[in-house]
Design a protein around this motif. Structure first.
Motif, PDB file in Angstrom:
ATOM      1  N   GLN A 125      61.296  45.482  16.644  1.00 13.79           N
ATOM      2  CA  GLN A 125      61.692  46.362  15.542  1.00 13.79           C
ATOM      3  C   GLN A 125      60.849  46.091  14.296  1.00 13.79           C
ATOM      4  O   GLN A 125      60.413  47.017  13.600  1.00 13.79           O
ATOM      5  CB  GLN A 125      63.179  46.178  15.223  1.00 13.79           C
ATOM      6  CG  GLN A 125      64.136  46.735  16.263  1.00 13.79           C
ATOM      7  CD  GLN A 125      64.215  45.879  17.519  1.00 13.79           C
ATOM      8  OE1 GLN A 125      63.842  44.699  17.503  1.00 13.79           O
ATOM      9  NE2 GLN A 125      64.712  46.452  18.607  1.00 13.79           N
ATOM     10  N   MET A 126      60.606  44.816  14.020  1.00 10.69           N
ATOM     11  CA  MET A 126      59.773  44.464  12.859  1.00 10.69           C
ATOM     12  C   MET A 126      58.358  44.989  13.026  1.00 10.69           C
ATOM     13  O   MET A 126      57.741  45.464  12.068  1.00 10.69           O
ATOM     14  CB  MET A 126      59.762  42.946  12.664  1.00 10.69           C
ATOM     15  CG  MET A 126      61.095  42.362  12.230  1.00 10.69           C
ATOM     16  SD  MET A 126      61.043  40.549  12.023  1.00 10.69           S
ATOM     17  CE  MET A 126      60.035  40.411  10.533  1.00 10.69           C
ATOM     18  N   PHE A 127      57.837  44.921  14.261  1.00  3.62           N
ATOM     19  CA  PHE A 127      56.501  45.465  14.507  1.00  3.62           C
ATOM     20  C   PHE A 127      56.491  46.977  14.296  1.00  3.62           C
ATOM     21  O   PHE A 127      55.603  47.519  13.623  1.00  3.62           O
ATOM     22  CB  PHE A 127      56.061  45.134  15.927  1.00  3.62           C
ATOM     23  CG  PHE A 127      54.757  45.774  16.323  1.00  3.62           C
ATOM     24  CD1 PHE A 127      53.557  45.311  15.810  1.00  3.62           C
ATOM     25  CD2 PHE A 127      54.727  46.842  17.212  1.00  3.62           C
ATOM     26  CE1 PHE A 127      52.342  45.908  16.166  1.00  3.62           C
ATOM     27  CE2 PHE A 127      53.528  47.442  17.574  1.00  3.62           C
ATOM     28  CZ  PHE A 127      52.340  46.972  17.054  1.00  3.62           C
ATOM     29  N   SER A 128      57.479  47.660  14.843  1.00  2.59           N
ATOM     30  CA  SER A 128      57.549  49.118  14.723  1.00  2.59           C
ATOM     31  C   SER A 128      57.729  49.572  13.282  1.00  2.59           C
ATOM     32  O   SER A 128      57.348  50.679  12.914  1.00  2.59           O
ATOM     33  CB  SER A 128      58.695  49.663  15.582  1.00  2.59           C
ATOM     34  OG  SER A 128      58.489  49.344  16.947  1.00  2.59           O
ATOM     35  N   GLN A 129      58.313  48.697  12.459  1.00  3.23           N
ATOM     36  CA  GLN A 129      58.530  49.002  11.046  1.00  3.23           C
ATOM     37  C   GLN A 129      57.341  48.608  10.170  1.00  3.23           C
ATOM     38  O   GLN A 129      57.374  48.784   8.956  1.00  3.23           O
ATOM     39  CB  GLN A 129      59.783  48.274  10.545  1.00  3.23           C
ATOM     40  CG  GLN A 129      61.070  48.779  11.176  1.00  3.23           C
ATOM     41  CD  GLN A 129      62.237  47.837  10.955  1.00  3.23           C
ATOM     42  OE1 GLN A 129      62.108  46.795  10.288  1.00  3.23           O
ATOM     43  NE2 GLN A 129      63.389  48.162  11.531  1.00  3.23           N
ATOM     44  N   GLY A 130      56.284  48.081  10.771  1.00  2.00           N
ATOM     45  CA  GLY A 130      55.097  47.710  10.013  1.00  2.00           C
ATOM     46  C   GLY A 130      55.199  46.365   9.323  1.00  2.00           C
ATOM     47  O   GLY A 130      54.472  46.105   8.367  1.00  2.00           O
ATOM     48  N   LYS A 131      56.074  45.485   9.826  1.00  2.19           N
ATOM     49  CA  LYS A 131      56.242  44.161   9.218  1.00  2.19           C
ATOM     50  C   LYS A 131      55.538  43.056   9.989  1.00  2.19           C
ATOM     51  O   LYS A 131      55.477  41.915   9.542  1.00  2.19           O
ATOM     52  CB  LYS A 131      57.734  43.837   9.092  1.00  2.19           C
ATOM     53  CG  LYS A 131      58.497  44.788   8.177  1.00  2.19           C
ATOM     54  CD  LYS A 131      59.980  44.446   8.135  1.00  2.19           C
ATOM     55  CE  LYS A 131      60.734  45.417   7.228  1.00  2.19           C
ATOM     56  NZ  LYS A 131      62.193  45.110   7.193  1.00  2.19           N
ATOM     57  N   ILE A 132      55.040  43.387  11.174  1.00  2.25           N
ATOM     58  CA  ILE A 132      54.287  42.453  12.006  1.00  2.25           C
ATOM     59  C   ILE A 132      53.019  43.172  12.456  1.00  2.25           C
ATOM     60  O   ILE A 132      53.066  44.323  12.892  1.00  2.25           O
ATOM     61  CB  ILE A 132      55.110  42.001  13.231  1.00  2.25           C
ATOM     62  CG1 ILE A 132      56.273  41.105  12.780  1.00  2.25           C
ATOM     63  CG2 ILE A 132      54.241  41.271  14.241  1.00  2.25           C
ATOM     64  CD1 ILE A 132      57.209  40.687  13.918  1.00  2.25           C
ATOM     65  N   ALA A 133      51.872  42.490  12.342  1.00  2.00           N
ATOM     66  CA  ALA A 133      50.589  43.133  12.634  1.00  2.00           C
ATOM     67  C   ALA A 133      50.275  43.198  14.120  1.00  2.00           C
ATOM     68  O   ALA A 133      49.723  44.191  14.604  1.00  2.00           O
ATOM     69  CB  ALA A 133      49.473  42.397  11.903  1.00  2.00           C
ATOM     70  N   MET A 134      50.610  42.133  14.849  1.00  2.00           N
ATOM     71  CA  MET A 134      50.276  42.055  16.279  1.00  2.00           C
ATOM     72  C   MET A 134      51.479  41.508  17.035  1.00  2.00           C
ATOM     73  O   MET A 134      52.136  40.579  16.573  1.00  2.00           O
ATOM     74  CB  MET A 134      49.082  41.119  16.505  1.00  2.00           C
ATOM     75  CG  MET A 134      47.803  41.548  15.818  1.00  2.00           C
ATOM     76  SD  MET A 134      46.438  40.339  16.058  1.00  2.00           S
ATOM     77  CE  MET A 134      46.929  39.030  14.902  1.00  2.00           C
TER      78      MET A 134
END
Length: 422
Positions: free
Chosen positions: A266-275
């Motif tokens: 979820q954090m990745f999909s929200q732009g909070k994690i790069a990879m």
């Protein structure tokens, strides 16, 4: 595919159910003949809801085509292995069922499933040379084939292309080393709102991806094919050191609480994690939508390219009464499922990826490359117990910064040797 090693802890406790009543599992059986002269066969699946409808559709088509068998789907969406084990101990296992790779050795060793070498050898519908080595090896035990793989889902590196572009950081490449990955992760870990707290992270490590992500790529292993514990080898420890550095030195990942509360995907999909490391079949394309441009590539490596693949096979119960017909149904069903999930375990079906799964078109070169070398563990009879010990004594202590890689590896090796009676 499951994202946490500790999700297997309860499954470990279930393994003992199989031991009871297994000494004479060659009797009994499920198959019978219907009024149309077809053998009635049960196929058990963990699929539920939408997946179950899709799976039933595949089975319906096979039933219409076949003059030999009629498959009835037995859906077990909850406590799948516990219920399969209970049925097997009562000699009432379904004729066919799905099995994740880590269970193959245990079920084969106990005589629950039947080797299928002779059936496959005599079938014109199977070309074992068409299978990638990794998934086919995961279906074997003591040089016998106990199932046909229907999915091989390697761990891939998904990344936020938009974030990389804005930060002026070069995108991940197939030839990236772990040092390249580390450099990018550090550059993309930021405190964007300047409140003294990191709110954008380079990557995520929270019990996923598997330890093998680092260990294999440094030339190490956890356990060899013949069962020898090597998780404390110099190569394995070098891989663990890199994992530890990313978590506890570079601090390019959310802490365990942050990741588990918010959810790494979820954090990745929200732009909070790069990879983020995800399965080839994960639906990040749908989750991300138009929020940013999504990229995918092979995972980084050190001395060799390697990645873990979640592999599942269709297997045949040793108790089925009509093994010839059941084996034919197993082959037909497995072949049909190759067009269903990402990724197929065969080269010929991989060639159809773009038309079958257009959402993955952007990643096909990376998926093709990873399929050449992705594989499962050197699975053992007590694989579930081994996995649980590796998480408990190695992964979690390193993740929480409680033990050095060297100490954790040594202690874990001792526990694994006890499990393996070494």
């Amino acid at each position: 595919m499951g994202k946490k090693w500790f999700s297997k802890i309860l499954l470990c406790l279930m393994a003992s159910v199989l031991v009871v009543g297994m000494t004479a599992c060659s009797s009994g059986g499920q198959s019978s003949v219907n009024s149309g002269g077809k053998a009635n066969l049960k196929i058990a699946t963990w699929a539920g809801a939408t997946e179950l409808k899709e799976f039933q559709g595949i089975v319906n088509k096979l039933n219409k085509k076949s003059d030999e068998y009629h498959l009835t789907v037995q859906s077990i969406p909850a406590d799948y292995y516990k219920k399969i084990q209970t049925m097997a101990s009562a000699k009432q296992a379904p004729d066919l069922f799905l099995l994740s790779q880590e269970y193959i050795p245990m079920y084969a060793d106990l005589g629950v499933i039947s080797p299928i070498d002779n059936y496959v050898k005599n079938s014109s519908k199977v070309d074992l040379k068409d299978y990638y080595k990794g998934p086919l090896d995961a279906s074997k035990y003591k040089n016998k084939l106990y199932g046909l793989p229907w999915i091989s889902q390697p761990v891939m590196l998904y990344y936020n292309k938009t974030m990389f572009e804005k930060a002026g950081v070069s995108e991940p490449a197939p030839n990236w080393s772990w040092e390249d990955f580390e450099t990018a992760a550090k550059a993309l870990t930021k405190d964007n709102n300047k409140d003294g707290k990191t709110d954008q992270f380079g990557t995520n490590i929270d019990g996923w991806p598997p330890l093998s992500t680092w260990i294999w790529t440094y030339g190490g292993d956890t356990i060899t094919k013949n069962g020898k514990v090597v998780i404390n080898s110099p190569e394995s420890i070098d891989g663990l050191k890199m994992m530890n550095k990313l978590i506890n030195v570079d601090k390019v990942v959310p802490n365990k609480t942050q990741s588990q509360n918010a959810g790494g995907p979820q954090m990745f999909s929200q732009g909070k994690i790069a990879m983020i490391f995800g399965g080839a079949g994960d639906d990040f394309e749908k989750q991300v939508g138009n929020k940013f441009e999504l990229g995918m590539t092979e995972i980084p490596h050190n001395t060799q390219k390697a990645t873990f693949s979640w592999i599942a096979s269709t297997v045949m119960a040793n108790t089925t009464k009509n093994k010839d017909t059941a084996a034919d149904a197993l082959i037909d069903l497995t072949n049909a499922m190759h067009d269903w999930k990402v990724l197929p375990p065969t080269k010929s079906d991989m060639a159809k990826m773009e038309s079958l799964h257009p959402e993955k078109k952007y990643a096909i070169p990376a998926l093709n490359a990873s399929s050449q070398y992705s594989h499962g563990y050197n699975n053992q009879v007590k694989q579930i117990e081994l996995d649980t010990a590796m998480y408990q004594y190695l992964y979690e202590p390193i993740m929480l910064g409680k033990k050095s890689p060297e100490k954790a590896a040594k202690e874990t090796a001792d526990h694994l040797k006890q499990i393996q009676n070494q």
